[in-house]
Design a protein around this motif. Structure first.
Motif, PDB file in Angstrom:
ATOM      1  N   CYS A 114       0.985  -1.291  -0.064  1.00  0.00           N
ATOM      2  CA  CYS A 114       0.018  -0.174  -0.045  1.00  0.00           C
ATOM      3  C   CYS A 114       0.990   1.358   0.007  1.00  0.00           C
ATOM      4  O   CYS A 114       1.829   1.360   0.789  1.00  0.00           O
ATOM      5  CB  CYS A 114      -0.786  -0.063   1.189  1.00  0.00           C
ATOM      6  N   GLU A 150      -0.090   4.100   0.905  1.00  0.00           N
ATOM      7  CA  GLU A 150      -0.067   5.059   2.074  1.00  0.00           C
ATOM      8  C   GLU A 150       0.479   4.407   3.225  1.00  0.00           C
ATOM      9  O   GLU A 150       1.144   5.460   3.831  1.00  0.00           O
ATOM     10  CB  GLU A 150      -1.553   5.111   2.282  1.00  0.00           C
ATOM     11  N   CYS A 179      -5.398   1.667   8.056  1.00  0.00           N
ATOM     12  CA  CYS A 179      -5.302   2.526   6.777  1.00  0.00           C
ATOM     13  C   CYS A 179      -6.547   2.308   6.126  1.00  0.00           C
ATOM     14  O   CYS A 179      -6.725   1.565   5.628  1.00  0.00           O
ATOM     15  CB  CYS A 179      -3.991   1.860   6.121  1.00  0.00           C
ATOM     16  N   CYS A 202      -5.753   0.868   2.108  1.00  0.00           N
ATOM     17  CA  CYS A 202      -5.932  -0.671   1.914  1.00  0.00           C
ATOM     18  C   CYS A 202      -6.912  -1.254   3.067  1.00  0.00           C
ATOM     19  O   CYS A 202      -6.970  -2.511   2.795  1.00  0.00           O
ATOM     20  CB  CYS A 202      -4.347  -1.313   2.028  1.00  0.00           C
TER      21      CYS A 202
HETATM   22 ZN    ZN Z   1      -2.438   0.882   3.439  1.00  0.00          ZN
END
Ligand code: ZN
Ligand code: ZN
Length: 224
Positions: free
Chosen positions: A159, A161, A196, A199
């Motif tokens: 991911c 992020e 998160c 994801c």
């Molecule tokens: Zn994530």
């Protein structure tokens, strides 16, 4: 939160002291009051610090017997508190132009107040223990990522992020962070959801499902 039994026992002891004193005042000063309405069973959070601070607190309304003037009831309250070894203070306040008799008591940082006036049949009892932590301060352990370059599922990418963390990369999965004021503030990175949001906690994303915008994060990726 791992409660420290000694801290819990100390707060419970102060809570019992408060309850005992309130029950005595209520039964002596406002006979016939329904004590089941005196809620002092569980401590509540006063401040979301780390660790959070808890206290016992109660607010109770009794009825002043019609033959007992407010000043006399206040004097009795002061005498009862003094006899129990509490520090006592009496004073007068005004409420909408009418005099109110106040009695305050304190012992071991437990405080209570009795409030009454001749204009009302109500006698308000109010009390609280000091606010104390129930657990030791704890160093926060940042979580381990749930996916790494080695464990990412084939066809997926880490991911962009959280880089595989899965947990929210702003708060580390606590849902809050400590502000400069020492208080917990809800995490805006995850909206307190702890994981998160890109994801949804998986730590990885299916490469074939990435949007054109998301693909921008993986431009340098080896297409093989
Ligand atoms: Zn994530
Ligand atoms: Zn967060």
């Amino acid at each position: 939160m791992a409660v420290n039994p000694e801290l819990q026992a100390e707060l419970d002891r102060l809570g019992r002291s408060l309850r005992e004193r309130l029950v005595e005042l209520i039964t002596e000063l406002t006979p016939g009051a329904d004590l089941t309405a005196l809620f002092l069973d569980v401590p509540t959070v006063v401040e979301w610090r780390e660790p959070p601070l808890y206290h016992y607190a109660a607010l109770f309304r009794g009825m002043r017997p019609s033959e007992v003037p407010a000043a006399e009831l206040a004097a009795r309250a002061a005498a009862l508190l003094g006899a129990a070894g509490w520090e006592v203070r009496t004073w007068r306040e005004e409420s909408e132009g009418r005099p109110v008799c106040m009695v305050g008591g304190s012992r071991e940082r437990v405080t209570l107040k009795v409030r009454t006036g001749d204009h009302t049949s109500s006698v308000m009892f109010e009390g609280e223990t000091p606010a104390l932590p129930l657990s030791e301060p704890r160093e926060f352990q940042w979580p381990e990522p749930i996916r790494t370059e080695e464990t990412v599922t084939p066809g997926f990418v880490l991911c962009y992020e959280c880089d595989g963390l899965g947990a929210c990369s702003y708060c580390g999965g606590r849902g809050w962070s400590l502000g400069g004021d020492g208080l917990r503030h809800g995490c805006r990175g995850c909206d307190r959801r702890r994981y998160c949001l890109i994801c949804r906690g998986a730590g990885q994303l299916a490469f074939s499902e990435l949007s054109p915008y998301q693909l921008g994060y993986y431009r340098d990726r080896d297409p093989g």
